[in-house]
Design an enzyme around this catalytic site. Structure first.
Site, mmCIF file in Angstrom:
data_model
loop_
_atom_site.group_PDB
_atom_site.id
_atom_site.type_symbol
_atom_site.label_atom_id
_atom_site.label_comp_id
_atom_site.label_asym_id
_atom_site.label_seq_id
_atom_site.Cartn_x
_atom_site.Cartn_y
_atom_site.Cartn_z
ATOM 1 N N HIS A 190 38.210 16.317 33.953
ATOM 2 C CA HIS A 190 39.438 15.579 34.258
ATOM 3 C C HIS A 190 40.495 15.875 33.204
ATOM 4 O O HIS A 190 40.183 15.863 32.017
ATOM 5 C CB HIS A 190 39.117 14.086 34.293
ATOM 6 C CG HIS A 190 40.313 13.233 34.550
ATOM 7 N ND1 HIS A 190 40.905 13.135 35.789
ATOM 8 C CD2 HIS A 190 41.033 12.452 33.717
ATOM 9 C CE1 HIS A 190 41.936 12.306 35.714
ATOM 10 N NE2 HIS A 190 42.033 11.888 34.470
ATOM 11 N N ALA B 292 39.861 33.400 49.973
ATOM 12 C CA ALA B 292 41.127 32.757 49.620
ATOM 13 C C ALA B 292 42.270 33.512 50.279
ATOM 14 O O ALA B 292 42.174 34.709 50.549
ATOM 15 C CB ALA B 292 41.324 32.751 48.108
#
Length: 155
Positions: free
Chosen positions: A125, A26
């Site tokens: 979600h 990252a």
């Protein structure tokens, strides 16, 4: 891991190696970036038939995560797949929590995850990570870019 590989190889009884193609990484910029596996260019060089699934490359795309916020953060996701065996060769994301997200996907790539297995994963979600398993095209739509015999196919 490199230190452990050194210790095993010099002082241990078993040989240990690191597969650098599957190391997740990252860059903590704004927005953050996360990557694991091959880049598109490296995948096309190494494999003759590659499909690239992506969203957000045109800018202005927001993850479902931001639907109920005032955030203007955008997102880019890319999944690179060997078209011959469905194996995921690389996953890349630019956006919120990219480093945290890539750690888990790094383990999946190390285990040989396929495009179908990504699609078969039930998404949490609303999250940013769900965009990598629900990316448009990952199930039935055509790839955003296709390479055959190391050459891009015009679409």
């Amino acid at each position: 891991q490199e230190a452990m590989a050194f210790l095993h190889n010099v002082y241990g009884t078993k040989k240990y190696s690191i597969d650098y193609e599957t190391v997740a990484s990252a860059v903590f910029t704004q927005p953050p970036m996360g990557t694991c596996g091959l880049t598109e260019e490296a995948a096309v060089k190494k494999y003759p038939d590659v499909d690239v699934f992506l969203d957000g490359d045109g800018g202005g795309w927001q993850a479902e995560f931001f639907n109920f916020t005032d955030s203007k953060e955008e997102l880019l996701v890319k999944v690179i797949v060997n078209a011959c065996d469905d194996k995921v060769l690389g996953i890349h994301i630019v956006g919120k929590d990219a480093g945290e997200i890539m750690q888990g996907f790094g383990a999946a790539i190390k285990c040989g995850v396929t495009k179908q297995q990504l699609f078969d994963t039930v998404a949490i979600h609303p999250t940013i990570a769900e965009e990598l398993v629900c990316i448009p095209g990952i199930d039935m739509m055509p790839a955003a870019r296709k390479y055959r015999d190391h050459k891009i196919i015009p679409q």
